[in-house]
Design a protein around this motif. Sequence first.
Motif, PDB file in Angstrom:
ATOM      1  N   GLU A  39      -6.974 -43.267 -48.582  1.00 18.47           N
ATOM      2  CA  GLU A  39      -7.919 -44.096 -49.345  1.00 18.47           C
ATOM      3  C   GLU A  39      -7.679 -45.586 -49.136  1.00 18.47           C
ATOM      4  N   ALA A  40      -6.422 -46.003 -49.026  1.00 18.78           N
ATOM      5  CA  ALA A  40      -6.117 -47.427 -48.807  1.00 18.78           C
ATOM      6  C   ALA A  40      -6.679 -47.885 -47.462  1.00 18.78           C
ATOM      7  N   THR A  41      -6.575 -47.048 -46.444  1.00 24.06           N
ATOM      8  CA  THR A  41      -7.105 -47.398 -45.129  1.00 24.06           C
ATOM      9  C   THR A  41      -8.625 -47.428 -45.159  1.00 24.06           C
ATOM     10  N   GLU A  42      -9.241 -46.485 -45.865  1.00 20.58           N
ATOM     11  CA  GLU A  42     -10.706 -46.496 -46.015  1.00 20.58           C
ATOM     12  C   GLU A  42     -11.164 -47.783 -46.691  1.00 20.58           C
ATOM     13  N   GLU A  43     -10.434 -48.207 -47.712  1.00 21.92           N
ATOM     14  CA  GLU A  43     -10.761 -49.440 -48.421  1.00 21.92           C
ATOM     15  C   GLU A  43     -10.605 -50.651 -47.498  1.00 21.92           C
ATOM     16  N   LEU A  44      -9.533 -50.673 -46.709  1.00 23.98           N
ATOM     17  CA  LEU A  44      -9.331 -51.754 -45.751  1.00 23.98           C
ATOM     18  C   LEU A  44     -10.465 -51.778 -44.729  1.00 23.98           C
ATOM     19  N   LEU A  45     -10.849 -50.625 -44.232  1.00 24.81           N
ATOM     20  CA  LEU A  45     -11.929 -50.549 -43.254  1.00 24.81           C
ATOM     21  C   LEU A  45     -13.237 -51.089 -43.844  1.00 24.81           C
ATOM     22  N   ARG A  46     -13.543 -50.728 -45.086  1.00 29.44           N
ATOM     23  CA  ARG A  46     -14.756 -51.258 -45.737  1.00 29.44           C
ATOM     24  C   ARG A  46     -14.677 -52.771 -45.860  1.00 29.44           C
ATOM     25  N   ALA A  47     -13.513 -53.292 -46.249  1.00 27.25           N
ATOM     26  CA  ALA A  47     -13.350 -54.737 -46.406  1.00 27.25           C
ATOM     27  C   ALA A  47     -13.457 -55.453 -45.062  1.00 27.25           C
ATOM     28  N   VAL A  48     -12.890 -54.868 -44.016  1.00 24.35           N
ATOM     29  CA  VAL A  48     -12.970 -55.450 -42.673  1.00 24.35           C
ATOM     30  C   VAL A  48     -14.427 -55.536 -42.235  1.00 24.35           C
ATOM     31  N   ASP A  68     -12.926 -62.794 -36.173  1.00 22.98           N
ATOM     32  CA  ASP A  68     -13.857 -61.696 -35.923  1.00 22.98           C
ATOM     33  C   ASP A  68     -13.323 -60.760 -34.836  1.00 22.98           C
ATOM     34  N   GLU A  69     -12.730 -61.323 -33.803  1.00 18.20           N
ATOM     35  CA  GLU A  69     -12.169 -60.500 -32.726  1.00 18.20           C
ATOM     36  C   GLU A  69     -11.044 -59.606 -33.249  1.00 18.20           C
ATOM     37  N   GLU A  70     -10.184 -60.167 -34.084  1.00 20.19           N
ATOM     38  CA  GLU A  70      -9.081 -59.374 -34.628  1.00 20.19           C
ATOM     39  C   GLU A  70      -9.602 -58.330 -35.617  1.00 20.19           C
ATOM     40  N   LEU A  71     -10.631 -58.674 -36.375  1.00 25.32           N
ATOM     41  CA  LEU A  71     -11.240 -57.698 -37.276  1.00 25.32           C
ATOM     42  C   LEU A  71     -11.840 -56.540 -36.482  1.00 25.32           C
ATOM     43  N   ALA A  72     -12.485 -56.861 -35.356  1.00 25.68           N
ATOM     44  CA  ALA A  72     -13.054 -55.816 -34.498  1.00 25.68           C
ATOM     45  C   ALA A  72     -11.952 -54.917 -33.948  1.00 25.68           C
ATOM     46  N   ARG A  73     -10.842 -55.509 -33.553  1.00 31.22           N
ATOM     47  CA  ARG A  73      -9.717 -54.717 -33.048  1.00 31.22           C
ATOM     48  C   ARG A  73      -9.134 -53.832 -34.146  1.00 31.22           C
ATOM     49  N   THR A  74      -9.088 -54.369 -35.365  1.00 32.77           N
ATOM     50  CA  THR A  74      -8.588 -53.595 -36.500  1.00 32.77           C
ATOM     51  C   THR A  74      -9.493 -52.406 -36.757  1.00 32.77           C
ATOM     52  N   GLU A  75     -10.804 -52.653 -36.750  1.00 33.23           N
ATOM     53  CA  GLU A  75     -11.765 -51.568 -36.954  1.00 33.23           C
ATOM     54  C   GLU A  75     -11.603 -50.496 -35.875  1.00 33.23           C
ATOM     55  N   ASP A  76     -11.433 -50.932 -34.637  1.00 33.73           N
ATOM     56  CA  ASP A  76     -11.240 -49.994 -33.535  1.00 33.73           C
ATOM     57  C   ASP A  76      -9.942 -49.208 -33.697  1.00 33.73           C
ATOM     58  N   GLU A  77      -8.865 -49.891 -34.056  1.00 31.09           N
ATOM     59  CA  GLU A  77      -7.571 -49.210 -34.212  1.00 31.09           C
ATOM     60  C   GLU A  77      -7.631 -48.162 -35.323  1.00 31.09           C
ATOM     61  N   ILE A  78      -8.274 -48.501 -36.415  1.00 32.77           N
ATOM     62  CA  ILE A  78      -8.409 -47.532 -37.506  1.00 32.77           C
ATOM     63  C   ILE A  78      -9.219 -46.331 -37.032  1.00 32.77           C
ATOM     64  N   GLY A  79     -10.275 -46.585 -36.273  1.00 33.27           N
ATOM     65  CA  GLY A  79     -11.093 -45.495 -35.754  1.00 33.27           C
ATOM     66  C   GLY A  79     -10.337 -44.592 -34.799  1.00 33.27           C
ATOM     67  N   ARG A  80      -9.460 -45.173 -33.973  1.00 36.82           N
ATOM     68  CA  ARG A  80      -8.719 -44.385 -32.983  1.00 36.82           C
ATOM     69  C   ARG A  80      -7.507 -43.681 -33.564  1.00 36.82           C
ATOM     70  N   THR A  81      -6.771 -44.374 -34.457  1.00 35.65           N
ATOM     71  CA  THR A  81      -5.477 -43.849 -34.908  1.00 35.65           C
ATOM     72  C   THR A  81      -5.446 -43.430 -36.375  1.00 35.65           C
ATOM     73  N   GLY A  82      -6.455 -43.837 -37.142  1.00 38.47           N
ATOM     74  CA  GLY A  82      -6.469 -43.506 -38.559  1.00 38.47           C
ATOM     75  C   GLY A  82      -5.769 -44.520 -39.435  1.00 38.47           C
ATOM     76  N   GLU A  83      -5.270 -45.605 -38.828  1.00 39.75           N
ATOM     77  CA  GLU A  83      -4.597 -46.649 -39.615  1.00 39.75           C
ATOM     78  C   GLU A  83      -4.561 -47.954 -38.848  1.00 39.75           C
ATOM     79  N   ALA A  84      -4.275 -49.027 -39.573  1.00 39.04           N
ATOM     80  CA  ALA A  84      -4.023 -50.325 -38.958  1.00 39.04           C
ATOM     81  C   ALA A  84      -2.518 -50.529 -39.019  1.00 39.04           C
ATOM     82  N   GLY A  85      -1.898 -50.609 -37.866  1.00 36.27           N
ATOM     83  CA  GLY A  85      -0.445 -50.727 -37.807  1.00 36.27           C
ATOM     84  C   GLY A  85       0.071 -52.031 -38.376  1.00 36.27           C
TER      85      GLY A  85
END
Length: 119
Positions: A39-48, A68-85
């Motif tokens: 849920e915390a990662t889902e919330e972060l993804l919504r905020a991003v 914006d570039e780093e936010l896009a990378r964060t969104e991609d990382e969450i999509g690929r791995t399920g979390e932002a490291g």
Amino acid sequence: MSTADEPNVRIGDVSHSTFAVGSHAHAESHHGTAPARDEATEELLRAVRELREDLRRVRADEHTAALDEELARTEDEIGRTGEAGPSRRERLRALLGDSQALLGVLASAGTVARMLGLS
């Protein structure tokens, strides 16, 4: 050697398939659903995603572009791995710290909206 003596190989539809050919070949499959997110990662993804939308409404400069570039990378990382490291989160913290003026503008819009009874 005639063509009749040669091996016959037929490959049909290979969509959604993984294969390798040769004595040292290696195949790796990454098909399937995205990793589960807490849920915390889902919330972060919504905020991003929300912040990326907000950034489209302000005048762009090198700081907003980097953010914006780093936010896009964060969104991609969450999509690929399920979390932002941790390192991704740290880069976002640093960029957000460098963008205090931008955050002030966006926060002030929220304050005005609250004062007008919009939220």
